[in-house]
Design a protein around this motif. Structure first.
Motif, PDB file in Angstrom:
ATOM      1  N   THR A  43      -8.672   3.277  19.431  1.00 33.64           N
ATOM      2  CA  THR A  43      -8.427   3.085  20.858  1.00 33.64           C
ATOM      3  C   THR A  43      -7.267   2.102  21.036  1.00 33.64           C
ATOM      4  OG1 THR A  43     -10.238   1.479  20.767  1.00 33.64           O
ATOM      5  CG2 THR A  43     -10.761   3.667  21.603  1.00 33.64           C
ATOM      6  N   ASP A  44      -6.935   1.786  22.292  1.00 35.58           N
ATOM      7  CA  ASP A  44      -5.731   1.004  22.574  1.00 35.58           C
ATOM      8  C   ASP A  44      -5.727  -0.376  21.927  1.00 35.58           C
ATOM      9  OD1 ASP A  44      -4.779   3.100  24.055  1.00 35.58           O
ATOM     10  OD2 ASP A  44      -5.424   2.303  25.995  1.00 35.58           O
ATOM     11  N   ASP A  45      -6.906  -0.918  21.610  1.00 34.00           N
ATOM     12  CA  ASP A  45      -6.978  -2.252  21.031  1.00 34.00           C
ATOM     13  C   ASP A  45      -7.034  -2.225  19.503  1.00 34.00           C
ATOM     14  OD1 ASP A  45      -9.432  -1.060  20.903  1.00 34.00           O
ATOM     15  OD2 ASP A  45     -10.582  -2.844  21.466  1.00 34.00           O
ATOM     16  N   TRP A  46      -6.569  -1.147  18.884  1.00 38.37           N
ATOM     17  CA  TRP A  46      -6.695  -0.985  17.431  1.00 38.37           C
ATOM     18  C   TRP A  46      -5.952  -2.065  16.652  1.00 38.37           C
ATOM     19  CZ3 TRP A  46      -2.690   0.116  13.916  1.00 38.37           C
ATOM     20  CH2 TRP A  46      -1.443   0.368  14.498  1.00 38.37           C
ATOM     21  N   THR A  47      -4.866  -2.615  17.221  1.00 35.18           N
ATOM     22  CA  THR A  47      -4.091  -3.625  16.499  1.00 35.18           C
ATOM     23  C   THR A  47      -4.852  -4.939  16.352  1.00 35.18           C
ATOM     24  OG1 THR A  47      -3.025  -4.238  18.592  1.00 35.18           O
ATOM     25  CG2 THR A  47      -1.875  -2.651  17.183  1.00 35.18           C
ATOM     26  N   GLU A  48      -5.922  -5.106  17.128  1.00 34.09           N
ATOM     27  CA  GLU A  48      -6.735  -6.306  16.978  1.00 34.09           C
ATOM     28  C   GLU A  48      -7.589  -6.250  15.717  1.00 34.09           C
ATOM     29  OE1 GLU A  48      -9.031  -6.769  20.499  1.00 34.09           O
ATOM     30  OE2 GLU A  48      -7.310  -6.690  21.867  1.00 34.09           O
ATOM     31  N   ARG A  49      -7.732  -5.062  15.136  1.00 34.52           N
ATOM     32  CA  ARG A  49      -8.579  -4.886  13.953  1.00 34.52           C
ATOM     33  C   ARG A  49      -7.772  -4.556  12.692  1.00 34.52           C
ATOM     34  NH1 ARG A  49     -10.779  -2.442  18.263  1.00 34.52           N
ATOM     35  NH2 ARG A  49      -9.952  -0.396  17.743  1.00 34.52           N
ATOM     36  N   TRP A  50      -6.685  -3.828  12.841  1.00 34.68           N
ATOM     37  CA  TRP A  50      -5.954  -3.316  11.684  1.00 34.68           C
ATOM     38  C   TRP A  50      -4.666  -4.097  11.465  1.00 34.68           C
ATOM     39  CZ3 TRP A  50      -7.749   0.646   8.539  1.00 34.68           C
ATOM     40  CH2 TRP A  50      -8.904   1.288   9.001  1.00 34.68           C
ATOM     41  N   THR A  51      -4.365  -4.378  10.180  1.00 33.71           N
ATOM     42  CA  THR A  51      -3.164  -5.122   9.818  1.00 33.71           C
ATOM     43  C   THR A  51      -2.379  -4.341   8.774  1.00 33.71           C
ATOM     44  OG1 THR A  51      -4.316  -7.224  10.190  1.00 33.71           O
ATOM     45  CG2 THR A  51      -2.262  -7.286   8.916  1.00 33.71           C
ATOM     46  N   PRO A  52      -1.154  -3.913   9.079  1.00 38.83           N
ATOM     47  CA  PRO A  52      -0.320  -3.256   8.072  1.00 38.83           C
ATOM     48  C   PRO A  52       0.077  -4.244   6.977  1.00 38.83           C
ATOM     49  CG  PRO A  52       0.463  -2.786  10.301  1.00 38.83           C
ATOM     50  CD  PRO A  52      -0.530  -3.892  10.422  1.00 38.83           C
ATOM     51  N   SER A  53       0.144  -3.767   5.761  1.00 38.19           N
ATOM     52  CA  SER A  53       0.488  -4.624   4.626  1.00 38.19           C
ATOM     53  C   SER A  53       1.993  -4.846   4.548  1.00 38.19           C
ATOM     54  CB  SER A  53       0.000  -3.988   3.323  1.00 38.19           C
ATOM     55  OG  SER A  53       0.434  -4.735   2.217  1.00 38.19           O
ATOM     56  N   GLU A  54       2.354  -6.045   4.077  1.00 39.00           N
ATOM     57  CA  GLU A  54       3.756  -6.359   3.809  1.00 39.00           C
ATOM     58  C   GLU A  54       3.931  -6.745   2.341  1.00 39.00           C
ATOM     59  OE1 GLU A  54       4.914  -9.394   6.527  1.00 39.00           O
ATOM     60  OE2 GLU A  54       4.470  -8.216   8.324  1.00 39.00           O
ATOM     61  N   ALA A  55       2.949  -6.370   1.520  1.00 41.31           N
ATOM     62  CA  ALA A  55       2.967  -6.753   0.105  1.00 41.31           C
ATOM     63  C   ALA A  55       3.894  -5.852  -0.694  1.00 41.31           C
ATOM     64  CB  ALA A  55       1.544  -6.686  -0.454  1.00 41.31           C
ATOM     65  N   THR A  56       4.026  -6.170  -1.979  1.00 38.21           N
ATOM     66  CA  THR A  56       4.762  -5.332  -2.927  1.00 38.21           C
ATOM     67  C   THR A  56       3.814  -4.931  -4.040  1.00 38.21           C
ATOM     68  OG1 THR A  56       5.478  -7.274  -4.180  1.00 38.21           O
ATOM     69  CG2 THR A  56       6.959  -6.464  -2.458  1.00 38.21           C
ATOM     70  N   LYS A  57       4.183  -3.886  -4.779  1.00 39.94           N
ATOM     71  CA  LYS A  57       3.355  -3.425  -5.893  1.00 39.94           C
ATOM     72  C   LYS A  57       4.256  -3.062  -7.059  1.00 39.94           C
ATOM     73  CE  LYS A  57       1.615   0.734  -5.914  1.00 39.94           C
ATOM     74  NZ  LYS A  57       0.881   1.961  -5.584  1.00 39.94           N
ATOM     75  N   LYS A  58       3.701  -3.116  -8.265  1.00 46.83           N
ATOM     76  CA  LYS A  58       4.421  -2.737  -9.462  1.00 46.83           C
ATOM     77  C   LYS A  58       3.789  -1.493 -10.060  1.00 46.83           C
ATOM     78  CE  LYS A  58       6.321  -7.182 -10.908  1.00 46.83           C
ATOM     79  NZ  LYS A  58       6.435  -8.174 -12.017  1.00 46.83           N
TER      80      LYS A  58
END
Length: 546
Positions: A43-58
């Motif tokens: 729903t419209d408030d989804w950003t209050e629960r979900w966080t996109p990652s800014e990490a790196t991986k090998k």
């Protein structure tokens, strides 16, 4: 008037027949009332629960470093069948994506079933892309921007397009009570459903008695036991190979050997060729022995920039001799080869049982120092504190929706009844409408050809067929021939409008113009009379509006 009416009918019929279906009203999205430890409908408030990652991986091989640059968004599906029903979409092609959400409270499932259910829609089709979720180990659910492939998780579940083919992963991470090491346990024979561009529903049920069930679109696809169906097995073997035991140098493990008493036959000629010249062959009578197979190309010419001193003598390219195309052959005739009846090849002694064979060697078995027996592995699994989606995909616009994580199979079914079971039939209908079957395409093509060939005759036949049906049952005629009925109705009202406009019955509210007698008489002296729509009150029944 008849030609005008027919033209109007033709125009209206063409428009209506070109648009046979109007958009039916779509159902609207309503948030569910089903309760669970975690439900997500984006729903419209989804950003209050979900966080996109800014990490790196090998990468495991080569140690290449990648960033989670894949974009996430919540938006309408590319083909919307329920107004307002949005989903989480992995937007980027050929990119690493990661996003996560913590639970309000950790979820334990040692004494209650664990039910995981969600929808995935590969909107652009499948081309190497994951659609699975990870249930994060309690304590790591707040990783947020640092969430990556190394973040500890407990259960991984969901579809994966593996290029080629598909599979539904079910993996759990188990910590050995003996060594303390954590190991992934993979379902041996994963379900492999066909995944199309429509929404599909994936459900996992893990019970406290160590049984599990995987459902695809609400139907059971795989069920079994955590103790039997996974590799490596939860419980290690009691005995293992002795790492100190070595195969003896004189151990014979060859079952067959060449017969030492066998002798090559005296008439066995190993040097005889595989093929010999066919001495019985005769040159065909129409063989063109004086004709070459190739001739200089008569159309070729030396390039202007060719320099004989620098480039050498120019030689025209050759082309096949056209005379040889119809003849058995050209040039010098030679006898062909044939299989040599005396050919036997290299001689080898036949194989016999090896009298010294001792069997296949294997190291002796010793007690496994890491052995343990856990008959209730579900109770040993860690609590889960959040959910994450971490994947790499070559496919963009993968949509996730209606995620349920809880303990109730009935509640998960109720959520599916409100969402998936409404959505999937509508998607199938939309897909079918967008891709008519062969019979419909053929019928439509025939109708279009008939219309192009003689549009007036085509429309006349349609109208007469509708009138005949209407004489029997008007309602049935409209049901069986809605396009023609709608076209006739539109043409009828259009014709009424034209007639009304022609006689002044339909139009603006301004009064009709009546020319005065004096002005008309004076005008006759200056110019030719101009006819008016209303010459006098006696010539028309239409009265001036007051």
């Amino acid at each position: 008037m008849r030609s005008v009416a027919l033209s109007v009918i033709a125009i209206a019929a063409t428009g209506v027949l070109a648009n046979t279906d109007s958009d039916a009203p779509k159902p609207s999205f309503t948030p569910t009332t089903v309760k669970a430890p975690f439900i997500e409908q984006f729903t419209d408030d989804w950003t209050e629960r979900w966080t996109p990652s800014e990490a790196t991986k090998k990468t495991p091989v080569g140690g290449e470093t990648f960033s989670y640059v894949g974009k996430w968004d919540v938006e309408d599906p590319l083909i919307t069948v329920i107004d307002g029903d949005k989903g989480l979409v992995a937007k980027s092609k050929a990119a690493h994506h990661a996003i996560s959400a913590p639970f309000a409270e950790p979820i334990a499932f040692a004494d209650k079933p664990l039910v995981v259910q969600y929808e995935v829609k590969y909107q652009k089709g499948g081309n190497c892309g994951g659609g699975y979720v990870k249930l994060l180990e309690d304590g790591f659910q707040t990783s947020g921007k640092e969430f990556s492939d190394t973040t500890p998780w407990v259960v991984m579940f969901g579809p994966d397009l593996t290029c080629p083919g598909t599979k539904v992963h079910f993996i759990f991470r188990y910590k050995s009570p003996k060594t303390g090491e954590t190991e992934e346990k993979h379902l041996k024979l994963s379900p492999r459903p066909t995944i199309e561009k429509l929404t599909n529903l994936y459900t996992l049920i893990v019970n406290p008695d160590n049984t599990y069930e995987v459902l695809f679109n609400g139907e059971s696809d795989k069920k079994g036991s955590l103790l039997e169906d996974f590799e490596p097995a939860v419980n290690p073997p009691k005995e293992i190979d002795d790492p100190e035991d070595k195969k003896p140098a004189d151990w014979v493990d060859a079952q067959k050997i060449a017969d030492p008493e066998a002798v090559k036959p005296a008439d066995w000629d190993e040097d005889a060729p595989y093929e010999v010249i066919d001495e019985e062959a005769v040159k065909p009578e129409d063989w063109l022995e004086d004709e070459p197979n190739y001739l200089p190309d008569p159309d070729a010419s030396k390039p202007e920039e060719w320099d004989d001193e620098e480039d050498g003598d120019w030689i025209a390219p050759t082309v096949g001799n056209p005379k040889c195309a119809t003849a058995p052959g050209c040039g010098e005739w030679k006898r062909p080869n044939k299989a040599n009846p005396d050919y036997k090849g290299k001689w080898y002694a036949p194989q016999i049982d090896n009298p010294a064979y001792k069997g296949e060697w294997s190291p002796r078995q010793i007690h496994n120092p890491g052995f343990f027996e856990d008959l209730t592995p579900v109770k040993s699994l860690s609590k889960i504190g959040g959910v994450g989606i971490e994947l790499w995909t070559m496919t963009e616009d993968i949509l996730f929706d209606n995620l349920y994580i809880g303990h109730s199979v009935d509640d998960a079914k109720a959520l599916a009844a409100e969402t998936f079971e409404v959505k999937k039939p509508l998607e199938k209908a939309a897909e079918k409408a967008a891709t008519p079957d062969a019979d419909e395409e053929e019928e439509s093509s025939d109708a279009l050809s008939a219309f192009k060939e003689d549009p007036i005759a085509f429309i006349r036949d349609k109208v007469l067929a509708f009138i005949e049906a209407a004489q029997v049952d008007l309602v049935s005629a409209f049901k069986t021939q809605p396009e023609t009925g709608a076209a006739l109705a539109a043409a009828f009202f259009t014709l009424l409008g034209m007639i009304g406009a022609l006689f002044g019955l339909v139009g603006g509210s301004s009064p009709a113009v009546v020319k005065s007698t004096k002005k008309t008489e004076s005008s006759e002296k200056k110019a030719a009379p101009v006819p008016t729509r209303v010459e006098s009150k006696e010539e028309t029944p239409v009265k001036k509006r007051k």
